[in-house]
Structures are given as C-alpha cells and as structure tokens.
Design a protein around this motif. Structure first.
Motif, PDB file in Angstrom:
ATOM      1  N   UNK A 183       0.827  -1.205   0.000  1.00  0.00           N
ATOM      2  CA  UNK A 183       0.000   0.000   0.000  1.00  0.00           C
ATOM      3  C   UNK A 183       0.860   1.253   0.000  1.00  0.00           C
ATOM      4  N   UNK A 184       1.928   1.228   0.748  1.00  0.00           N
ATOM      5  CA  UNK A 184       2.753   2.428   0.808  1.00  0.00           C
ATOM      6  C   UNK A 184       3.460   2.653  -0.535  1.00  0.00           C
ATOM      7  N   UNK A 210       3.183   6.075  -2.647  1.00  0.00           N
ATOM      8  CA  UNK A 210       4.348   6.827  -3.109  1.00  0.00           C
ATOM      9  C   UNK A 210       4.381   6.973  -4.627  1.00  0.00           C
ATOM     10  N   UNK A 211       3.878   5.965  -5.303  1.00  0.00           N
ATOM     11  CA  UNK A 211       3.893   6.015  -6.763  1.00  0.00           C
ATOM     12  C   UNK A 211       2.886   7.021  -7.306  1.00  0.00           C
ATOM     13  N   UNK A 212       1.712   7.052  -6.716  1.00  0.00           N
ATOM     14  CA  UNK A 212       0.634   7.866  -7.272  1.00  0.00           C
ATOM     15  C   UNK A 212       0.434   9.189  -6.533  1.00  0.00           C
ATOM     16  N   UNK A 243       2.467  17.750  -3.118  1.00  0.00           N
ATOM     17  CA  UNK A 243       3.250  18.091  -4.308  1.00  0.00           C
ATOM     18  C   UNK A 243       3.681  16.831  -5.040  1.00  0.00           C
ATOM     19  N   UNK A 244       3.765  16.917  -6.339  1.00  0.00           N
ATOM     20  CA  UNK A 244       4.282  15.765  -7.097  1.00  0.00           C
ATOM     21  C   UNK A 244       5.722  15.448  -6.649  1.00  0.00           C
TER      22      UNK A 244
END
Lengths: 347, 536
Positions: free
Chosen positions: A90-91, A95-97, A172-173
């Motif tokens: 899940x983490x 982190x990816x999205x 933020x991205x």
C-alpha cells in the motif's frame, strides 16, 4: 571514486534494511517449563530486516504458541502494507501515485500518527524524508549535487501530507514517505494486541531492539531490558525494568556510509550530514510506536532540545549516550544499573 | 531501518501546521481527530502543547488518567499443583561433583551455605547463595549416601539435613550411609540415585540400579570401556527406569540458540566442526587436592578399585586424581571430548561417527599419570558429509571454543554464540557486496551470561541482528544447568517423557569417546560397525 561508489552501495543496501519481507521465514520455537504450571514459550522469526522474538509466560504452551502464531500472521500482514520495497504494498502505491483512496486503515492511521509526531517535534520527525534518502542512493558516487539536494528538499515536508479517513494525499508531485521510523513500533504494538486478545498477558516482544513488554516474567518480576553500548564492547551502560511499556533505541553505531564513520543512517536533510551529538538514544514510552518515533526524534534534536522534549511527554523518558560515551538522562529515567561484564552460568 | 531527519527551515510552530493551505495540509480538525483517536499520542500532544514543562507529578497524574501504571498489571494464573510425590534420592560418590549435584538438587552442605553467606556479605556481587535459594524446590529427600571415603560420606549426610533450602523447606532426617552401593540400591530407601563416582564403576552401578528398578542420573562419561557401554545400554534401554546422563550442556541456552541457527540454515552446508579444550593449570589437568584426612583408615581402597583392571597398593594420588589413569577413566576422551561431542550431537544430531583417528601424547604433566595431556581426534561422518575434529591440550590456555564451519558462515559456540559470514559465501554474496554484512564482525551474537537481562534495546543492526534475542536463562532467571538437568530427570520420573540426555544419546557419546581412546591406544584408525554394534 571507489569510496563514493561504496557509499552509494551502502546506502542502497541500507534502504533494504528497514522493512524487507522475508520470503521463507522459519520460526524457531522453544518451550521451557519454568515453574509449576508455568511455561516460557519463545518464538523467533526473521522479519523487518531483523529477528523478531516473542517470549511469553503462560500456563499452557499450546495457548502461547497459538497466540504467537496468530501474532506472526498479523505481523506478516502489516509488513506487507508498510514495506516500501514491495511493489504491491500500500505504501508503494501511495508513493507512486501521490494519493491513495481506500488506504488500509493501518496505513492511514500510522501516517496520521506520524504527522502528530511531526508537529510535536516541530519537524524533527518527518516521514516525507524519503526523496532525500532515495537521492543518496540514486546519485552517482553516492554524493548528490547541491542542486539535486535542493530539489529533493523541495518535496520534503510532512505538512504536505494529508489524511482524511482512508484517503492519503501528498501536496506536491514527487513527494514520498517512509514509515520505517515508526511502523516497526506500530507492528510490535499490534503483536502485543494479538497476544492480549488470546489472553497471553505476560510477554516480551523484541523486534531488533524495539521492545514492548506486558505483565511480568517468572517470579512476578518485571522484564529487564539492557541498553546496548554504542561501542558494542559487550557491556551494557544501563538496564531498566519494564512491566507494561516499550523501549526503542536509535543509534549511529550500526551503519556507516563512510570509512571515517561520520555519516550514518540518520541524516539531517538540511545539511546532508548526520547529527553528531548522540551516539545512541533510548526512549521508554507506553507504546512501541511512540518509543520508535521518539528515539529517532530525540536523536535528531540532540540532548539539549531532546531531553526537555521527552520530559514533556507523559510516560516517556530517555537515555542519551553521546559520542564521548557520556550519559544524559531525562529526570524520570529509572535506571536498574549498568552491566559491565558477562556472568557465566554454572555450566 | 530508515530514520527521519530534521528540517529547521520547515519546522512548523504548532499553530502553523493545520489548515494552512486547504485540503493538502493536515487540517486542524484532522489533527484533533488524530489526537482523539490516539489516546497516548493525544495525551502527549495535549501535554506538550499546553504545558511543555510538565513535572513528574503531572506526568504521573496523566498516566493514571490514561490507566497506564508502572506497577504490575497482571496477576499470573493460579499455580498448578506441586510435584505430587517426594522422590527419595540416593547419592553414590559424594566427591566434588557429587556434592555439587546434591546442592543443585536443593541440599547444600551447611559449610557451603555459611561460606557463601560470608562471601555475599563481603561482596554483594556473589549471588551463589541467592541463586541456590531461588531454585525451584524439587521436592526430593536425600535418603541415602554411599562413599568409600568417610569424610565425604559424612558431608553427604550433613547436606541431607541442611535447613537452609530452596523454597524454605525445613530440615529432613539425615540420610543413611551405605558402604557398598549394592546395599544402597537394595535398601528400598531410594527411588532414584545419582552416580557420581569414577567412570570405572558406572557400568556396574547403573546395571544394578536397573535391576532394582531405581532411576539413574549418571555422570559422564557413561562408562570406561566400549563393552561396559553396551552392557549399560542393553540394561537400561528395555527397562522402565528413567536415565539421564549428566551433561549440563544439554541445558545451555547458547546450545539451544545454536540449534535455532542450524534450523534456519544460516551457516549453509557445514563440512567441518572443530571442538577444542585448552587448559593450562594443574587443577585443569586433574591435579586435584589430596584431602588431609585421606588415609587407609578413612578410605576403603579395595572397594574403590573394584572393577579397575590393574590393582595397585593404596595410593592417594590415584584416589583423589583418578582421571589421570586409564584404570578409572578415559582421560581427555571421557572427561572433555565428551562435552564437545555432546554439544555437536545436541546441535547437529550426528550420532556415532563412521571412523576415528586419534593421536596425542604425555608431553607436560609427567607426574606418573598414563593418560595423554595433548590429544587430537578426527571423526568422519560421510553420510553427513562432515568431519568433526577434536583438539585438546592441558598445557596451553588459548581458548578456541567450538566452531561450526559452513559454506556461508561460521558459528562459534561457548558460553555465548556468534555467527560470522564467510567472505566467499554464496548466500550472502550480495549483502556482503552491498555492505549489509561485514565479514569482519559477527552478524549474530548471543550472550546468555548476562544475568537477568531479558532483551537488549539497540538500533536495528545488520541482516541477522547481533543480539535482540532474549537473554533469559530460564524465564529471565539464572538457574544452574545442573539444577535444570536434575529437575528434568525428576520431572520425567514423575510425569513421563524423555530426558534430554537419555540412554541413546549417552550410548552415542560413550562409543564416540571410546573410539578415540581405542584409536589412540592402538595407534590405528577405528571404525564403527553399526550392524554388529562394535568398534572395529
């Protein structure tokens, strides 16, 4: 050149220390009768990059083993959620999205709690440090440029993390988080909860130095926990008694990135250097999660700010050993004495 | 484990954090929700934000409010009933080992109690008496003592009626002395017997005990010869008595942890095990004290010699330092190789080896003894693809320990345990290259000798963690290995089950030791014929 490559390699290795999942864990269990109708059952399993041991005092070995087995199942489930190094965790998805709707409640809960510690510590505890750590790993030679570091720091700041129910968002991205500094404690507490649900009230859980105790050991005496000496010289600078509580230690003595042993795994993102006042910080707290998070926090804050910080928290105390070996303690730290040498049994 | 860092430039004042930029930042409501949903943390926050300088009194009050107390919060469940039957225990051989065993059964000689009491008063670190008194009451009575030396027999009787006992038990009636072991075994006064005589008596005494239905705790080495070992095995195996060989290493925490390491296959394929003995004192070489009251009037010399192959005139050295002669024991084989082998067998379950070559000599202690003081034995286990080497000297103290050498790591076992990765390991190749594992340091250590410590808090270590295991001796309590071994024996007598060093393990050990003795004496390689159960 070789040296910087070495640093990068060690950084990369370090990233995998925190929360790797063990593919084929073996459980070693032993049961020893320690009194009339009383058994000490201890089980150990590699997990979270360390050996996790659970020791229980129970009238029935079968009940204890059942409880420990359930607790290890819960541990495995939670590790799968919190591991940054599992692509399907899940983490990792978060982190990816940059956002995760329908997050496992445990993930949202721990992130939420990490934000509380971030606020309490005025930013010293910051789970959004992940980009800086990743930068160390990704940078050629292990030394990022000033520009790269500046860019990484732009996306660091836990104030940019929001939790709303089971939805977690980044502001933020490029933001990423690591919960390695808190989730292990959370999992230790979860193990304790399972044991209690199975009515195994006397137990000690040790996840590589993050320790949670409940009840008492044989003879109705509290559990005794020793603090590792930073020099690892075989002595223990202090011991404490714990009945219902937790203790965790953060230290610079386990992993160095450089041969001069100046840069270790706790890095101050503002300077790119490691805090250099403390050699180790041990914190006692009501829960392992609190002890886990606070030991890192105090390490970063240093003794001058860290000790008053801990003294302001109910149920929490700390022992700091600085790089010269001097000890500094919060006012309520209850020492049970140092252990300076091994005492061989009569064997 | 990745820790966090500090960022002073972004350190937020508490009032700065919530609600600063809409939904992207933690809202005040979210913060409050978090605090409400997390009682401990909520209390932390409340206290910290409002009263940073909270004093200890305030902290205690909040703790009480939270229901967190520092005292015991759990009352153990009711203790089960104590061992139902008192076991009547006899002791044959009340020398140094016999007296120690009886003390660990809960009957210390009054002189020892007084010595320890004085010692503890002078040096609080001396916990011997405290440990003795904290032992579990094994519910036994010492009813019979047999020793050929009057002084030692009297000490045994005194110990049997000591009134300073674990569990607060009062004094028992004095044990009865028997001059001959057969009379003791046939008296009907004993349910179980501890045999702590020189090795040359073990076989006759054990088989006689079996014939009388008396349970046996026999000190190692099981016997003096191969033939005696077979006789004991053939008597004990089909019987109903409970047999325990006196190997306290069976209760060693380090040995138990070593089994965990093996079970987890941390070492990889193990091809070589080295067990060693290094001693460098006369006492370590069995030059033991000669009692000032030892003489032909106080020692039944003929009874002492008994089945010894060579009868000699009265000799104080032979009586008090019997391990120096093959007439009574097997020297390094039975006394110390047996310990090393038992550790290996406990950890690896190797059984009897296929072959053995032994050599050595008497190079230092030229005091009339006939057993070697330097001794090496090489055992082969082709089925296990394993060699066990035993290397010993009584004239050098360079401690070498017991080492299990695998392709991936080496484990050293003594009072503590360490595992060090091999620099050419296949399994750890990546982690060694990555710097996760440092082959110059142990990646796993276990030190059981720190009294009373249950765990160690430390930052997370290397891959396999160097500590972090429980340091309990037994439930966090230091308990002597002798006590545990005797306790286990008594427990099996009462409740059934298997002793940890039963007759099968004892036979394996005896044959292994006798193979080395035979090889040394005959100057040739010997092998074990499992079909005929003979050393050939």
């Amino acid at each position: 050149m070789h040296r910087t490559q070495d640093i990068a390699r060690k950084l990369a290795a370090l990233q995998h220390l925190g929360f790797e999942r063990v593919a084929d864990p073996g459980v070693a269990t032993e049961s020893t009768r320690v009194g009339r109708g009383s058994h000490m059952v201890t089980a150990r399993r590699p997990s979270m990059g360390t050996l996790v041991s659970v020791s229980t005092l129970a009238p029935s070995p079968a009940r204890a083993e059942e409880a420990i087995g359930r607790a290890f199942e819960e541990m495995d489930r939670l590790v799968a959620i919190f591991s940054r190094y599992e692509h399907d965790s899940a983490i990792s998805a978060l982190n990816e999205h940059g956002r995760l709707d329908g997050s496992p409640p445990e993930l949202a809960g721990v992130v939420e709690r990490s934000l509380v510690y971030h606020t309490l510590s005025r930013g010293a505890f910051d789970v959004s440090i992940a980009p800086v750590l990743d930068l160390f790993v990704a940078s050629p030679g292990g030394t990022p440029t000033a520009g790269e570091m500046r860019d990484a720091l732009e996306v660091v700041g836990a104030s940019g993390v929001a939790v709303d129910g089971r939805r977690v968002n980044f502001a933020r991205p490029g933001m990423r988080i690591t919960l390695d500094g808190i989730a292990k404690g959370f999992i230790v507490d979860a193990i304790a909860d399972v044991l209690r649900r199975h009515k195994v009230h006397d137990h000690l859980i040790n996840a590589g130095g993050d320790i949670r105790t409940s009840g008492r050991k044989q003879g109705r005496r509290p559990w005794t926990v020793a603090v590792q000496h930073p020099a690892k010289d075989g002595s223990y600078p202090d011991t404490i008694h714990l009945s219902d509580g937790a203790v965790a230690t953060s230290g610079m003595y386990e992993h160095y990135f450089d041969r001069d042993q100046l840069i270790h795994h706790i890095v101050d993102g503002t300077t790119g250097q490691s805090p250099d006042e403390c050699a180790s910080v041990s914190v006692t707290a009501p829960t392992a999660m609190a002890a886990d998070a606070l030991s890192t926090t105090v390490f970063v804050l240093g003794p001058t700010a860290g000790i008053p910080f801990v003294e302001g928290l109910p149920g929490c105390e700390c022992l700091i050993i600085d790089r010269e070996g001097r000890q500094r303690r919060s006012r309520g730290w209850k020492s049970a004495g140092a252990v300076t040498g091994g005492e061989e049994g009569e064997v | 484990m990745t820790d966090e860092h500090t960022k002073p430039k972004k350190q937020a004042q508490p009032e700065d954090v919530p609600g600063a930029s809409g939904g992207w930042e933690t809202s005040r409501r979210g913060m409050l929700k978090a605090l409400v949903s997390l009682p401990f943390v909520g209390a932390f926050a409340y206290n910290y934000l409002r009263k940073r300088a909270a004093d200890d009194t305030k902290k205690r009050a909040i703790l009480e409010e939270l229901g967190v107390t520092e005292g015991p919060a759990f009352i153990p469940e009711a203790i089960s009933k104590p061992p139902s039957e008192r076991v009547r225990l006899g002791i044959i051989g009340f020398g140094g080992e016999g007296e120690s065993l009886i003390r660990h059964a809960g009957f210390a000689h009054p002189d020892w109690v007084e010595e320890q009491r004085k010692s503890a008063a002078e040096n609080p670190a001396n916990k011997a008496l405290e440990v003795y008194l904290s032992q579990e009451d094994l519910n036994v009575a010492i009813t019979a003592v047999c020793d050929v030396f009057d002084v030692r027999a009297d000490r045994g009787i005194a110990a049997s009626q000591v009134d300073v006992r674990p569990g607060g038990g009062g004094a028992n009636p004095p044990a009865k002395r028997y001059r001959h072991y057969a009379d003791l075994l046939q008296s009907g006064d004993v349910d179980a017997v501890i045999i702590a005589t020189p090795d040359h008596w073990h076989s006759l005494m054990t088989t006689a005990a079996v014939a009388e239905g008396v349970h046996v705790y026999c000190e190692k080495c099981l016997t003096r010869t191969e033939e005696e070992a077979r006789a004991v095995y053939d008597a004990v195996k089909p019987s109903d008595i409970v047999f325990q060989l006196g190997h306290q290493n069976r209760q060693s925490e380090a040995h138990n942890k070593a089994r965990d390491v093996i079970d987890a296959n941390i070492l990889g394929p193990i091809t070589l095990v080295e067990g060693t003995t290094n001693r460098n004192t006369p006492w370590g070489a069995w030059v033991w004290d000669i009692h000032e009251q030892g003489n032909p009037q106080t020692i039944d010399w003929d009874l002492f010699q008994g089945p010894a192959p060579n009868k000699v005139p009265f000799n104080l050295e032979r009586f008090f330092r019997w391990r120096c002669w093959y007439d009574y024991g097997t020297g390094l084989s039975g006394d110390l190789l047996s310990h090393e082998y038992d550790g290996v067998n406990q950890i690896l379950q190797v059984g009897i080896p296929k072959s053995c070559v032994a050599s050595g000599g008497l190079y230092y202690f030229k005091d009339g003894r006939d057993v070697p003081d330097v001794f090496q034995a090489v055992y082969e286990y082709p089925d296990r693809e394993l060699t066990f080497v035993y290397s010993a000297t009584l004239a050098n103290g360079n401690y070498r320990g017991l080492a299990f050498m695998g392709h991936d790591a080496t484990m050293r076992v003594s009072g503590s345990l360490t595992v060090t990765a091999d620099s050419d390991s296949t399994r750890y190749k990546k982690k060694i290259e990555d710097g996760v594992i440092d082959t110059s340091r142990a990646m796993f250590t276990y030190r059981p000798g720190f009294k009373g410590i249950d765990a160690v808090t430390s930052a997370t270590e290397e891959y396999f963690v160097s500590r972090g295991l429980l340091y309990t001796y037994r439930g966090g309590r230091r308990v002597s290995a002798y006590h545990l071994l005797i306790g286990e024996w008594l427990d099996v007598i009462r409740n059934g089950g298997e002793t940890s060093c039963n007759i099968d393990r004892a036979f394996e050990e005896a044959i292994t030791c006798h193979m080395a003795t035979r090889s040394f004496k005959e100057g040739r390689k010997v092998t074990w014929d499992p079909t005929r159960r003979r050393i050939v």
